[in-house]
Design an enzyme around this catalytic site. Structure first.
Site, PDB file in Angstrom:
ATOM      1  NE  ARG A  57      -3.132   0.071   3.139  1.00 18.49           N
ATOM      2  CZ  ARG A  57      -2.581   0.508   4.272  1.00 18.49           C
ATOM      3  NH1 ARG A  57      -2.132   1.743   4.337  1.00 18.49           N
ATOM      4  NH2 ARG A  57      -2.488  -0.279   5.321  1.00 18.49           N
ATOM      5  CE1 TYR A 110     -17.420   9.328 -16.478  1.00 21.23           C
ATOM      6  CE2 TYR A 110     -16.110   9.400 -14.471  1.00 21.23           C
ATOM      7  CZ  TYR A 110     -16.895   8.704 -15.370  1.00 21.23           C
ATOM      8  OH  TYR A 110     -17.140   7.379 -15.154  1.00 21.23           O
ATOM      9  CG  ASP A 180     -10.103  14.551 -15.887  1.00 26.57           C
ATOM     10  OD1 ASP A 180      -9.328  14.004 -16.685  1.00 26.57           O
ATOM     11  OD2 ASP A 180     -11.098  13.972 -15.398  1.00 26.57           O
ATOM     12  CE  LYS A 205     -12.321   6.324 -19.006  1.00 28.10           C
ATOM     13  NZ  LYS A 205     -13.345   5.312 -18.911  1.00 28.10           N
TER      14      LYS A 205
HETATM   15  C1  LIG Z   1     -12.702  12.559 -18.240  1.00 24.43           C
HETATM   16  C2  LIG Z   1     -12.695  11.469 -17.225  1.00 24.43           C
HETATM   17  N1  LIG Z   1     -12.115  11.682 -16.041  1.00 24.43           N
HETATM   18  C3  LIG Z   1     -12.071  10.734 -15.087  1.00 24.43           C
HETATM   19  C4  LIG Z   1     -12.646   9.494 -15.297  1.00 24.43           C
HETATM   20  C5  LIG Z   1     -12.613   8.483 -14.211  1.00 24.43           C
HETATM   21  O1  LIG Z   1     -11.618   7.569 -14.439  1.00 24.43           O
HETATM   22  P1  LIG Z   1     -11.650   6.074 -13.850  1.00 24.43           P
HETATM   23  O2  LIG Z   1     -12.757   5.354 -14.552  1.00 24.43           O
HETATM   24  O3  LIG Z   1     -10.272   5.583 -14.141  1.00 24.43           O
HETATM   25  O4  LIG Z   1     -11.930   6.204 -12.386  1.00 24.43           O
HETATM   26  C6  LIG Z   1     -13.253   9.217 -16.521  1.00 24.43           C
HETATM   27  C7  LIG Z   1     -13.885   7.898 -16.747  1.00 24.43           C
HETATM   28  O5  LIG Z   1     -14.662   7.712 -17.673  1.00 24.43           O
HETATM   29  C8  LIG Z   1     -13.292  10.230 -17.510  1.00 24.43           C
HETATM   30  O6  LIG Z   1     -13.877  10.029 -18.700  1.00 24.43           O
END
Ligand SMILES: Cc1ncc(COP(=O)(O)O)c(C=O)c1O
Length: 390
Positions: A57, A110, A180, A205
């Site tokens: 961890r 998101y 992000d 992604k």
């Molecule tokens: C723009 C964006 N940020 C954050 C996330 C969250 O990522 P995770 O699914 O790895 O938690 C996503 C997931 O679809 C996303 O599209």
């Protein structure tokens, strides 16, 4: 070997010498626990005088390797690997927010990020959601110590945040700009270079790029990241070594994947924009996109591998279109080597009210395309065929 019984042999028999030469790939250290020769070695590893690990961890060489990679790709001082993109935000919020703190968030975030911000309200955090492309609104909402949260390229309309302008506003107000960068990846944008304080990535992604991992990360100055690391380790928001290993392997092909995919995305965006059955295309590389000029300043090496388009079709029509596709499948994620479609109204934005969906311009005929690395002509042909089936 000293004489021991079968039970002991079974436990201790599978062991190999530390190799004298190095393997071609960083080994996977799939061990939750680590051993020490003596107490001096314990002290040396804890204090960073010797390389090593204490407990999974708190990090292993696989975590360290992925963090070094993230910091290098973003030109940041340090990075923290997290169990997902959402775990990255959780660590960030736990470390940097307290009752009375303010988060100013783009309405184009998101949906799950907005949902998590909603959870924070119970802890006395004030959340202001606004249109981050409207700079005067952002300026009015920022207060000293607040967090400003935007996505470089947003979902599902591919709005592009004016990061240098937002960074200047945040700096002037004593706020932190957190970006992000999941849709853009460091291939297309390095928010830290544009003035952001911290950058968050979901490696689930494009960054890792093969639909194999659930993984995230935060990059920025060490002083801002250390509190996140403490919280992430205590709260168990960290990934396991196997995901770090897979994530770092996937990222090796980031440049070749995205160079191909974003060139194909531009090609497909132009094709779709010229097709009589397509009502609108949302791609920042098209001059018709409202953020084309901003995107040309903020993004580099093209405009990304994500686009959205609108068809004048009802549910039956969209179903016919989807069924007519052979290789482009309906997949409710993005960023793989395969080209995939998603339908925001029934997936990522499913839990918005009809009025909220309408405010974002979402409807049954709105589709989002995550472009992969297949041959562009084959993709165009497949879309062309399915449009005929509409
Ligand atoms: C723009 C964006 N940020 C954050 C996330 C969250 O990522 P995770 O699914 O790895 O938690 C996503 C997931 O679809 C996303 O599209």
């Amino acid at each position: 070997m000293d004489k021991v019984h079968l039970g002991t042999l079974a436990v201790h028999g599978a062991w190999a010498e530390e190799p004298a030469n190095a393997p071609a790939l960083l080994p996977l250290y799939q061990s939750a626990a680590w051993a020490f020769r003596d107490l001096d070695e314990v002290d040396a590893v804890y204090e960073g005088r010797l390389p090593g690990a204490v407990y999974v961890r708190s990090g292993t060489p696989n975590h360290q390797a992925l963090e070094a990679l993230l910091a290098a790709l973003h030109g940041g001082e340090a990075a923290l690997a997290t169990a997902s993109g959402m775990a990255a935000f959780t660590a960030l919020f736990l470390a940097h927010l307290r009752p009375g703190a303010r988060v100013v968030a783009s309405r184009d975030l998101y949906g799950t990020t907005l949902g998590l911000l909603g959870d924070l309200v119970r802890f006395g955090v004030e959340v202001v959601v606004l249109d981050a492309t409207q700079l005067p609104q952002v300026e009015a909402a920022l207060t000293p110590g607040s967090l400003l949260l935007v996505e470089t390229v947003s979902n599902p309309r591919m709005r592009v945040a004016d990061l240098p302008a937002l960074a200047a506003l945040a700096r002037a107000r004593g706020a932190l700009l957190v970006v992000d960068n999941t849709f853009a990846t460091p291939y297309h944008a390095r928010p830290l270079d544009l003035g952001a304080d911290l950058v968050v990535e979901s490696l689930t992604k494009f960054l890792s790029g093969h639909h194999q991992v659930l993984l995230g990360g935060v990059v920025g100055p060490r002083a801002l990241l250390e509190p996140l690391r403490g919280v992430a380790v205590r709260a168990g928001l960290v990934p396991n070594p196997w995901e770090c290993w897979l994530g770092a392997e996937g990222a090796k092909t980031l440049e070749v994947r995205l160079a191909r995919a974003s060139a194909t995305a531009l090609h497909l965006a132009r094709f779709l924009a010229g097709h009589p059955k397509v009502r609108a295309v949302h791609y920042p590389g098209l001059p018709t996109h409202p953020d084309h000029a901003v995107a040309s300043r903020v993004l580099r090496r093209g405009y990304g591998a994500m686009l959205a388009f609108e068809l004048a079709a009802d549910r039956q029509g969209i179903n016919r279109f989807l069924r007519a596709l052979r290789r482009i499948r309906l997949v409710l994620s993005l960023g793989g080597t395969e080209t995939t479609l998603s339908h925001p109204a029934t997936s990522s934005h499913r839990f918005l009210s009809p009025a909220e969906q309408e405010a974002l311009g979402l409807h049954e005929g709105f589709l989002r395309l995550s472009v992969g690395i297949e041959d562009p002509e084959d993709l165009e042909g497949e879309l062309q065929g399915a449009l005929e089936a509409l």
